[in-house]
Write a protein that holds these residues in place. Sequence first.
Motif, PDB file in Angstrom:
ATOM      1  N   VAL A  31       0.543  -1.193  -0.138  1.00  0.00           N
ATOM      2  CA  VAL A  31       0.036   0.021   0.076  1.00  0.00           C
ATOM      3  C   VAL A  31       0.846   1.298   0.012  1.00  0.00           C
ATOM      4  O   VAL A  31       0.762   2.078  -0.459  1.00  0.00           O
ATOM      5  CB  VAL A  31      -0.892  -0.047   1.152  1.00  0.00           C
ATOM      6  N   GLU A  32       2.001   1.069   0.829  1.00  0.00           N
ATOM      7  CA  GLU A  32       2.875   2.272   0.736  1.00  0.00           C
ATOM      8  C   GLU A  32       3.531   2.674  -0.699  1.00  0.00           C
ATOM      9  O   GLU A  32       3.820   3.618  -1.061  1.00  0.00           O
ATOM     10  CB  GLU A  32       4.097   2.077   1.984  1.00  0.00           C
ATOM     11  N   ARG A  33       3.773   1.325  -1.366  1.00  0.00           N
ATOM     12  CA  ARG A  33       4.260   1.606  -2.455  1.00  0.00           C
ATOM     13  C   ARG A  33       3.772   2.091  -3.394  1.00  0.00           C
ATOM     14  O   ARG A  33       3.859   2.880  -4.522  1.00  0.00           O
ATOM     15  CB  ARG A  33       4.789   0.065  -2.997  1.00  0.00           C
ATOM     16  N   THR A  34       2.305   1.552  -3.558  1.00  0.00           N
ATOM     17  CA  THR A  34       1.197   1.931  -4.759  1.00  0.00           C
ATOM     18  C   THR A  34       0.580   3.100  -4.475  1.00  0.00           C
ATOM     19  O   THR A  34      -0.227   3.859  -5.172  1.00  0.00           O
ATOM     20  CB  THR A  34       0.428   0.517  -4.988  1.00  0.00           C
ATOM     21  N   GLY A  35       0.273   3.261  -3.195  1.00  0.00           N
ATOM     22  CA  GLY A  35      -0.976   4.309  -2.523  1.00  0.00           C
ATOM     23  C   GLY A  35      -2.285   3.880  -2.899  1.00  0.00           C
ATOM     24  O   GLY A  35      -2.966   4.716  -2.776  1.00  0.00           O
ATOM     25  N   ILE A  36      -2.304   2.536  -3.299  1.00  0.00           N
ATOM     26  CA  ILE A  36      -3.768   1.989  -3.534  1.00  0.00           C
ATOM     27  C   ILE A  36      -4.132   0.630  -2.409  1.00  0.00           C
ATOM     28  O   ILE A  36      -3.189  -0.284  -2.332  1.00  0.00           O
ATOM     29  CB  ILE A  36      -4.010   1.567  -5.001  1.00  0.00           C
ATOM     30  N   VAL A  37      -5.269   0.864  -1.990  1.00  0.00           N
ATOM     31  CA  VAL A  37      -5.890  -0.478  -1.507  1.00  0.00           C
ATOM     32  C   VAL A  37      -6.697  -1.101  -2.289  1.00  0.00           C
ATOM     33  O   VAL A  37      -7.767  -0.570  -2.725  1.00  0.00           O
ATOM     34  CB  VAL A  37      -6.394  -0.089  -0.075  1.00  0.00           C
ATOM     35  N   PRO A  38      -6.426  -2.438  -3.011  1.00  0.00           N
ATOM     36  CA  PRO A  38      -7.357  -2.943  -3.830  1.00  0.00           C
ATOM     37  C   PRO A  38      -8.816  -3.060  -3.124  1.00  0.00           C
ATOM     38  O   PRO A  38      -8.691  -3.476  -2.078  1.00  0.00           O
ATOM     39  CB  PRO A  38      -6.903  -4.127  -4.247  1.00  0.00           C
ATOM     40  N   ARG A  39      -9.953  -2.860  -3.848  1.00  0.00           N
ATOM     41  CA  ARG A  39     -11.131  -2.960  -3.350  1.00  0.00           C
ATOM     42  C   ARG A  39     -11.389  -4.410  -2.460  1.00  0.00           C
ATOM     43  O   ARG A  39     -11.952  -4.400  -1.665  1.00  0.00           O
ATOM     44  CB  ARG A  39     -12.278  -2.925  -4.307  1.00  0.00           C
ATOM     45  N   GLU A  40     -10.973  -5.421  -3.312  1.00  0.00           N
ATOM     46  CA  GLU A  40     -11.004  -6.883  -2.770  1.00  0.00           C
ATOM     47  C   GLU A  40     -10.548  -7.055  -1.431  1.00  0.00           C
ATOM     48  O   GLU A  40     -11.090  -7.705  -0.616  1.00  0.00           O
ATOM     49  CB  GLU A  40     -10.644  -7.669  -3.831  1.00  0.00           C
ATOM     50  N   LEU A  41      -9.306  -6.411  -1.369  1.00  0.00           N
ATOM     51  CA  LEU A  41      -8.593  -6.514  -0.041  1.00  0.00           C
ATOM     52  C   LEU A  41      -9.277  -5.832   1.264  1.00  0.00           C
ATOM     53  O   LEU A  41      -9.431  -6.282   2.057  1.00  0.00           O
ATOM     54  CB  LEU A  41      -7.159  -5.965   0.050  1.00  0.00           C
ATOM     55  N   GLY A  42      -9.892  -4.495   0.621  1.00  0.00           N
ATOM     56  CA  GLY A  42     -10.367  -4.051   1.639  1.00  0.00           C
ATOM     57  C   GLY A  42     -11.825  -4.622   2.229  1.00  0.00           C
ATOM     58  O   GLY A  42     -12.018  -4.885   3.565  1.00  0.00           O
ATOM     59  N   LEU A  43     -12.667  -5.200   1.296  1.00  0.00           N
ATOM     60  CA  LEU A  43     -13.671  -5.924   1.671  1.00  0.00           C
ATOM     61  C   LEU A  43     -13.337  -7.367   2.324  1.00  0.00           C
ATOM     62  O   LEU A  43     -14.008  -7.700   3.212  1.00  0.00           O
ATOM     63  CB  LEU A  43     -14.492  -6.279   0.405  1.00  0.00           C
ATOM     64  N   GLU A  44     -12.185  -7.961   2.002  1.00  0.00           N
ATOM     65  CA  GLU A  44     -11.799  -9.045   2.872  1.00  0.00           C
ATOM     66  C   GLU A  44     -11.751  -8.669   4.281  1.00  0.00           C
ATOM     67  O   GLU A  44     -11.780  -9.369   5.145  1.00  0.00           O
ATOM     68  CB  GLU A  44     -10.554  -9.470   1.995  1.00  0.00           C
TER      69      GLU A  44
END
Length: 386
Positions: A31-44
């Motif tokens: 997350v630190e590298r990309t600045g993105i949290v994939p939606r699937e990961l968040g929902l998990e």
Amino acid sequence: MNFALSEEQEMIVDTVRSFVETEIYPHENEVERTGIVPRELGLEIARKCKDIGFFACNFPEEVGGAGLDHLTFTLVERELGRGSMGLTVFFGRPSGILMACNDEQRERYLLPAVRGDKFDALAMTEPDAGSDVRGMKCFARQDGDDWIVNGTKHFISHADIADFVIVFIATGEEETPRGPKKKITCFLVDRGTPGFEIREGYNSVSHRGYKNCILTFDDCRLPSSHILGEVHRGFDLANDWLYATRLTVAATSVGRARRAFDYALTYAAERKQFGKPIGANQGVSFKLADMITEIDAADLLTLSAAWRLDQGLPSNREIASAKVFATEMLARVTDEAIQIYGGMGLMDDLPLARFWRDARVERIWDGTSEIQRHIISRDLLRPLGA
């Protein structure tokens, strides 16, 4: 005075800390590298939070929450503070202000938020109205039973994942001893409402993956049924419900500071220079002593303020004190942790530089340090007529 946690509270602390270590830490570097949290990961993460019974733990049992008191919920927030906010935001804690929903709104907004079927965000700040909330320019004019909204909000945290937004909007003006001030009304606005757009915000050095957004209203028509609370009473509603967000900032600052301190303490005990651990030198050991003293002081201030809330005691000043002290403490502790590590502390191999950058925003959002000091000093001086 009993400062011990109950057996249940100890179990809650251990459970949440374990969750953060096993479900949050492994994803932080990406997350630190990309600045993105994939939606699937968040929902998990949200699903696993539900599995352990902590989703919406800040809400009463009668609406489906865990019914934690303020003190216990503050302990939860403290442990969540150890992890990346881009990830822990999915450890669902809907806005407490939703308890002001009427019966129809409860079915449409409150209960789905508590179940985790919908995510909410809260919007108050504008480009020209940050600390001066009642100077906001986003305005709604009444048109029959509807309201037509125009204006912009910005710095709206995690609106990118929100299904609806709790928005504070000016709906009139009144004269005050300090001149004209806006009357504020709170609205519930669904994503996809015509005339309402959620846009990506600014790139921030703090809390990568935890997005801020810009909200725009262009002749957005909202029915009166979307008003949360009463017309023109949004400012009072905010004061009743939003003070707890400052307590959350204080608690998460304590948790993050303890994580940074743990790194520094371990390194000071293991790193050797001139044939002995660097922690044997007073130049390092005294830093550790000051760091833990400040962390403990911030922790006690924060938990004491939460306890006062549970007792129904006045706590506005105490919460402001906890917020200003804990956030400024975090800045000092992360800086000293890096100093103990030396140059290595600034490398991406460690999370210390991230902690250091993340710490900077804590003194700004949910009321700047200057606003907290204003709250504290006003509380002290007003009874004396000053």
